[in-house]
Motif scaffolding. Structure first.
Motif, PDB file in Angstrom:
ATOM      1  N   PHE A  68     -57.971  28.181-102.722  1.00 50.30           N
ATOM      2  CA  PHE A  68     -56.955  27.379-103.550  1.00 50.30           C
ATOM      3  C   PHE A  68     -56.649  26.050-102.783  1.00 50.30           C
ATOM      4  CE2 PHE A  68     -54.702  30.454-101.040  1.00 50.30           C
ATOM      5  CZ  PHE A  68     -53.651  29.693-100.324  1.00 50.30           C
ATOM      6  N   ASP A  69     -56.278  25.135-103.195  1.00 54.66           N
ATOM      7  CA  ASP A  69     -56.279  23.722-102.710  1.00 54.66           C
ATOM      8  C   ASP A  69     -54.796  23.868-102.162  1.00 54.66           C
ATOM      9  OD1 ASP A  69     -58.785  22.659-103.547  1.00 54.66           O
ATOM     10  OD2 ASP A  69     -57.814  22.396-105.614  1.00 54.66           O
ATOM     11  N   THR A  70     -54.779  22.905-101.077  1.00 50.71           N
ATOM     12  CA  THR A  70     -53.490  22.636-100.461  1.00 50.71           C
ATOM     13  C   THR A  70     -53.387  21.227-100.036  1.00 50.71           C
ATOM     14  OG1 THR A  70     -54.243  23.015 -98.177  1.00 50.71           O
ATOM     15  CG2 THR A  70     -53.688  25.171 -99.290  1.00 50.71           C
ATOM     16  N   PRO A  71     -52.603  20.647 -99.385  1.00 42.54           N
ATOM     17  CA  PRO A  71     -52.533  19.290 -98.925  1.00 42.54           C
ATOM     18  C   PRO A  71     -53.458  19.102 -97.819  1.00 42.54           C
ATOM     19  CG  PRO A  71     -50.244  20.119 -99.312  1.00 42.54           C
ATOM     20  CD  PRO A  71     -50.901  21.274 -99.523  1.00 42.54           C
ATOM     21  N   VAL A  72     -53.713  20.163 -96.992  1.00 43.87           N
ATOM     22  CA  VAL A  72     -54.715  20.075 -95.890  1.00 43.87           C
ATOM     23  C   VAL A  72     -56.003  20.258 -96.068  1.00 43.87           C
ATOM     24  CG1 VAL A  72     -52.779  20.163 -94.336  1.00 43.87           C
ATOM     25  CG2 VAL A  72     -54.086  22.314 -94.970  1.00 43.87           C
ATOM     26  N   GLY A  73     -56.551  20.715 -97.519  1.00 45.45           N
ATOM     27  CA  GLY A  73     -57.611  21.142 -97.983  1.00 45.45           C
ATOM     28  C   GLY A  73     -57.796  22.338 -98.671  1.00 45.45           C
ATOM     29  N   ARG A  74     -58.840  23.041 -98.949  1.00 48.18           N
ATOM     30  CA  ARG A  74     -59.260  24.206 -99.777  1.00 48.18           C
ATOM     31  C   ARG A  74     -59.200  25.258 -98.765  1.00 48.18           C
ATOM     32  NH1 ARG A  74     -59.707  25.108-104.993  1.00 48.18           N
ATOM     33  NH2 ARG A  74     -61.151  27.316-105.591  1.00 48.18           N
ATOM     34  N   SER A  87     -70.207  28.417 -91.956  1.00 47.61           N
ATOM     35  CA  SER A  87     -70.323  27.155 -91.567  1.00 47.61           C
ATOM     36  C   SER A  87     -68.757  26.539 -92.005  1.00 47.61           C
ATOM     37  CB  SER A  87     -71.441  26.444 -92.292  1.00 47.61           C
ATOM     38  OG  SER A  87     -72.751  26.821 -91.781  1.00 47.61           O
ATOM     39  N   LEU A  88     -67.919  27.152 -91.509  1.00 44.52           N
ATOM     40  CA  LEU A  88     -66.430  26.486 -91.890  1.00 44.52           C
ATOM     41  C   LEU A  88     -65.424  27.064 -90.843  1.00 44.52           C
ATOM     42  CD1 LEU A  88     -65.495  29.533 -92.761  1.00 44.52           C
ATOM     43  CD2 LEU A  88     -65.728  28.795 -95.159  1.00 44.52           C
ATOM     44  N   ILE A  89     -64.305  26.615 -90.921  1.00 47.06           N
ATOM     45  CA  ILE A  89     -63.287  26.857 -90.035  1.00 47.06           C
ATOM     46  C   ILE A  89     -62.634  27.977 -90.166  1.00 47.06           C
ATOM     47  CG2 ILE A  89     -61.232  25.877 -88.768  1.00 47.06           C
ATOM     48  CD1 ILE A  89     -62.500  23.068 -89.615  1.00 47.06           C
ATOM     49  N   VAL A  90     -62.285  28.737 -89.165  1.00 53.02           N
ATOM     50  CA  VAL A  90     -61.448  30.009 -88.962  1.00 53.02           C
ATOM     51  C   VAL A  90     -60.158  29.932 -88.215  1.00 53.02           C
ATOM     52  CG1 VAL A  90     -61.104  32.438 -88.359  1.00 53.02           C
ATOM     53  CG2 VAL A  90     -63.054  31.753 -89.721  1.00 53.02           C
ATOM     54  N   ALA A  91     -58.910  30.225 -88.921  1.00 51.54           N
ATOM     55  CA  ALA A  91     -57.719  30.160 -87.943  1.00 51.54           C
ATOM     56  C   ALA A  91     -57.245  31.527 -87.991  1.00 51.54           C
ATOM     57  CB  ALA A  91     -56.713  29.211 -88.628  1.00 51.54           C
ATOM     58  N   THR A  96     -53.192  37.471 -74.665  1.00 50.69           N
ATOM     59  CA  THR A  96     -52.783  38.747 -75.395  1.00 50.69           C
ATOM     60  C   THR A  96     -51.468  38.599 -75.763  1.00 50.69           C
ATOM     61  OG1 THR A  96     -52.788  39.947 -73.423  1.00 50.69           O
ATOM     62  CG2 THR A  96     -54.849  39.864 -74.832  1.00 50.69           C
ATOM     63  N   GLY A  97     -50.500  37.745 -74.957  1.00 50.55           N
ATOM     64  CA  GLY A  97     -49.139  37.706 -75.365  1.00 50.55           C
ATOM     65  C   GLY A  97     -48.714  36.750 -76.410  1.00 50.55           C
ATOM     66  N   GLU A  98     -47.727  36.139 -76.390  1.00 47.29           N
ATOM     67  CA  GLU A  98     -47.239  35.214 -77.381  1.00 47.29           C
ATOM     68  C   GLU A  98     -47.792  33.768 -77.236  1.00 47.29           C
ATOM     69  OE1 GLU A  98     -42.871  35.249 -78.710  1.00 47.29           O
ATOM     70  OE2 GLU A  98     -42.654  37.017 -77.242  1.00 47.29           O
ATOM     71  N   GLY A  99     -48.116  32.985 -78.216  1.00 54.17           N
ATOM     72  CA  GLY A  99     -48.631  31.700 -77.996  1.00 54.17           C
ATOM     73  C   GLY A  99     -48.897  31.238 -79.321  1.00 54.17           C
ATOM     74  N   LEU A 100     -49.351  29.899 -79.426  1.00 51.64           N
ATOM     75  CA  LEU A 100     -49.918  29.117 -80.443  1.00 51.64           C
ATOM     76  C   LEU A 100     -51.433  28.629 -79.864  1.00 51.64           C
ATOM     77  CD1 LEU A 100     -47.237  26.852 -81.761  1.00 51.64           C
ATOM     78  CD2 LEU A 100     -48.278  28.805 -82.640  1.00 51.64           C
ATOM     79  N   ALA A 101     -52.540  28.897 -80.615  1.00 51.39           N
ATOM     80  CA  ALA A 101     -53.753  28.349 -80.334  1.00 51.39           C
ATOM     81  C   ALA A 101     -53.953  26.944 -81.455  1.00 51.39           C
ATOM     82  CB  ALA A 101     -54.933  29.420 -80.800  1.00 51.39           C
ATOM     83  N   ILE A 102     -53.878  26.064 -80.950  1.00 51.44           N
ATOM     84  CA  ILE A 102     -53.570  24.711 -81.193  1.00 51.44           C
ATOM     85  C   ILE A 102     -55.148  23.981 -81.157  1.00 51.44           C
ATOM     86  CG2 ILE A 102     -52.437  22.649 -81.767  1.00 51.44           C
ATOM     87  CD1 ILE A 102     -50.038  23.858 -80.860  1.00 51.44           C
ATOM     88  N   ALA A 103     -55.685  23.466 -82.475  1.00 52.04           N
ATOM     89  CA  ALA A 103     -56.776  22.466 -82.085  1.00 52.04           C
ATOM     90  C   ALA A 103     -56.627  21.501 -83.059  1.00 52.04           C
ATOM     91  CB  ALA A 103     -58.206  23.329 -82.235  1.00 52.04           C
ATOM     92  N   THR A 104     -57.323  20.471 -82.957  1.00 52.44           N
ATOM     93  CA  THR A 104     -57.459  19.276 -83.899  1.00 52.44           C
ATOM     94  C   THR A 104     -59.061  18.860 -84.149  1.00 52.44           C
ATOM     95  OG1 THR A 104     -55.408  18.169 -82.999  1.00 52.44           O
ATOM     96  CG2 THR A 104     -56.788  16.915 -84.339  1.00 52.44           C
ATOM     97  N   VAL A 105     -59.046  19.001 -85.535  1.00 52.97           N
ATOM     98  CA  VAL A 105     -60.469  18.860 -86.293  1.00 52.97           C
ATOM     99  C   VAL A 105     -60.430  17.162 -86.824  1.00 52.97           C
ATOM    100  CG1 VAL A 105     -62.324  19.433 -87.733  1.00 52.97           C
ATOM    101  CG2 VAL A 105     -60.687  21.124 -86.768  1.00 52.97           C
ATOM    102  N   GLU A 106     -61.176  16.613 -86.228  1.00 54.36           N
ATOM    103  CA  GLU A 106     -60.991  14.925 -86.553  1.00 54.36           C
ATOM    104  C   GLU A 106     -61.229  14.543 -87.878  1.00 54.36           C
ATOM    105  OE1 GLU A 106     -59.708  12.297 -84.851  1.00 54.36           O
ATOM    106  OE2 GLU A 106     -59.576  13.753 -83.238  1.00 54.36           O
ATOM    107  N   ASP A 107     -62.293  15.567 -88.461  1.00 51.37           N
ATOM    108  CA  ASP A 107     -62.828  15.077 -90.017  1.00 51.37           C
ATOM    109  C   ASP A 107     -63.331  16.613 -90.479  1.00 51.37           C
ATOM    110  OD1 ASP A 107     -63.873  14.867 -92.245  1.00 51.37           O
ATOM    111  OD2 ASP A 107     -64.031  12.589 -92.068  1.00 51.37           O
ATOM    112  N   VAL A 108     -62.531  17.365 -91.271  1.00 50.25           N
ATOM    113  CA  VAL A 108     -62.820  18.811 -91.733  1.00 50.25           C
ATOM    114  C   VAL A 108     -64.142  18.711 -92.438  1.00 50.25           C
ATOM    115  CG1 VAL A 108     -62.383  20.762 -93.200  1.00 50.25           C
ATOM    116  CG2 VAL A 108     -60.727  19.668 -91.526  1.00 50.25           C
ATOM    117  N   ASP A 109     -64.200  17.576 -93.533  1.00 53.05           N
ATOM    118  CA  ASP A 109     -65.367  17.577 -94.198  1.00 53.05           C
ATOM    119  C   ASP A 109     -66.519  17.199 -93.468  1.00 53.05           C
ATOM    120  OD1 ASP A 109     -64.281  18.209 -96.859  1.00 53.05           O
ATOM    121  OD2 ASP A 109     -63.604  15.998 -96.989  1.00 53.05           O
ATOM    122  N   ALA A 110     -66.357  16.406 -92.433  1.00 49.50           N
ATOM    123  CA  ALA A 110     -67.602  15.896 -91.623  1.00 49.50           C
ATOM    124  C   ALA A 110     -68.055  17.027 -90.672  1.00 49.50           C
ATOM    125  CB  ALA A 110     -67.513  14.718 -90.644  1.00 49.50           C
TER     126      ALA A 110
END
Length: 285
Positions: free
Chosen positions: A136-142, A206-210, A242-256
Motif C-alpha cells: 500500500f502507498d504511504t507518504p514515504v513510499g509504497r 532488491s528492496l529495503i527491509v526494516a 539484543t537489548g533496547e534501541g533504534l536502528a536508524i538509517a538514512t537512504v538518500e533516494d529510495v527509488d534510485a
C-alpha cells in the motif's frame, strides 16, 4: 531526490497497556528527534505477545482497527509513518476471531493493515491466520508489512515486491531457541535465522527491509532484539544490540537505491515464472 530516514525498534512490551503507550510515545519522540520518516515497532506492542508459557495460553488484549487504542497511536505518530503490532478482534462466523495484526498509521489515519498469515507451532490456539498480502502507498513510499514467521516465506515478500513495495516492514516477537539456547543471543540459531531471512528478503527482491523485534523476556520466552535496516543489496545499514534501541538509517533516494540494486544481478527483475512449479506444501513427515 528526497532522503528518507528509517528506524526499526528493539524494545520490550508486556500486558500493561499504559506502559506500552508510554514506551511507544517515547520511541516516536526519539525517532522524531532523529528526523525519522518511517518507524517500525515490534509485533504485539499493544499488550504483549500471545502467551506467557509454552502450552499455557493467555489471551492478550485485543482491539479493533477503528478503535481508540489504534487512534491513540495514530495521534502520537503525527506526520510520521508508524507500523505497530497488536491483537485484533474482528467479527467472525463463530462469534469473534482474533488476529495477530500489523497496523500502519500516519496523519491521524490508518493507511494499511496486515494480519499474520503464517502461524508457527501452536499459535493458532490463540489467533486465526490472515488470508491476504497487500502492499500500500504511504507518504514515504509504497510499503508491505509482514509479521514474524511470515518473513521465513520468500513467497510472501516476493508477492509484496511484485505489488510494487519499495520497503518491507517486518514486525516480530522473535525468541531465541526454546531448546539448547546459546548463552549469547548473538550466537543463538534463531538469531542467525532471523538475520539471514532479513538480509535474504532484501537481496532477493532488491528492496529495503526494516525489521523490528521485541527484546527482553515474556513468560518463558526470551526475545533476541536486534532490530535492523537492510539495504536492497542485502547489506545491513543499521543494527541494534539484543537489548533496547533504534536502528536508524538514512537512504538518500529510495527509488534510485532500488534502481541501482536492480541494474546488474536482480532476482526480482530476472524472474522466470514459466519454469517454476506451482507452490504446494510438502507432506507432513
Amino acid at each position: 531526490m528526497t532522503p528518507l530516514t528509517i528506524a526499526a525498534t528493539s524494545a520490550p512490551f508486556g500486558r500493561d497497556l499504559e506502559e506500552c503507550f508510554t514506551r511507544i510515545a517515547t520511541l516516536i519522540e526519539e525517532a522524531r528527534a532523529a528526523g525519522v520518516g518511517l518507524l517500525v515497532l515490534p509485533e504485539a506492542c499493544l499488550g504483549g505477545y500471545v502467551e506467557t508459557l509454552h502450552g499455557d495460553a493467555e489471551w492478550p488484549p485485543a482491539f479493533t482497527v477503528d478503535g481508540p487504542e489504534v487512534q491513540r497511536v495514530a495521534d502520537l505518530a503525527g506526520d510520521m509513518v508508524v507500523c505497530f503490532g497488536m491483537a485484533e478482534v474482528t467479527a467472525g462466523e463463530d462469534d469473534t476471531m482474533v488476529h495477530n495484526t500489523a497496523v500502519c498509521v500516519s496523519g491521524g489515519e490508518v493507511l494499511g493493515v496486515h494480519r499474520k498469515v503464517h502461524l508457527p507451532l501452536d499459535e493458532d490456539r490463540i489467533t486465526r491466520p490472515g488470508d491476504e498480502l497487500a502492499a500500500f502507498d504511504t507518504p514515504v513510499g509504497r510499503i508491505g508489512m509482514l509479521i514474524c514467521y511470515d518473513k521465513a516465506f520468500p513467497e510472501a515478500s516476493r508477492t509484496l515486491a511484485l505489488q510494487g513495495a519499495q520497503i518491507l516492514c517486518f514486525l516480530s516477537a522473535w525468541p531465541c531457541s526454546a531448546t539448547n539456547a546459546a548463552p549469547r543471543l548473538e550466537d543463538d540459531r534463531q538469531y542467525r535465522r532471523s538475520e539471514l531471512w532479513d538480509r535474504a528478503r532484501a537481496a532477493e527482491n532488491s528492496l529495503i527491509v526494516a525489521s523490528a523485534n521485541q527484546s527482553g523476556t515474556f513468560g518463558a520466552l526470551r526475545f533476541i532484539g536486534s532490530a535492523r535496516v537492510i539495504g536492497p543489496g542485502g547489506d545491513p545499514l543499521a543494527v541494534t544490540s539484543t537489548g533496547e534501541g533504534l536502528a536508524i538509517a538514512t537512504v538518500e533516494d529510495v527509488d534510485a537505491a532500488l534502481t541501482r540494486a536492480r541494474r546488474a544481478l536482480s532476482p526480482i527483475r530476472d524472474l522466470r515464472p514459466d519454469v517454476y512449479a506451482t507452490p504446494a506444501p510438502l507432506a507432513a513427515a
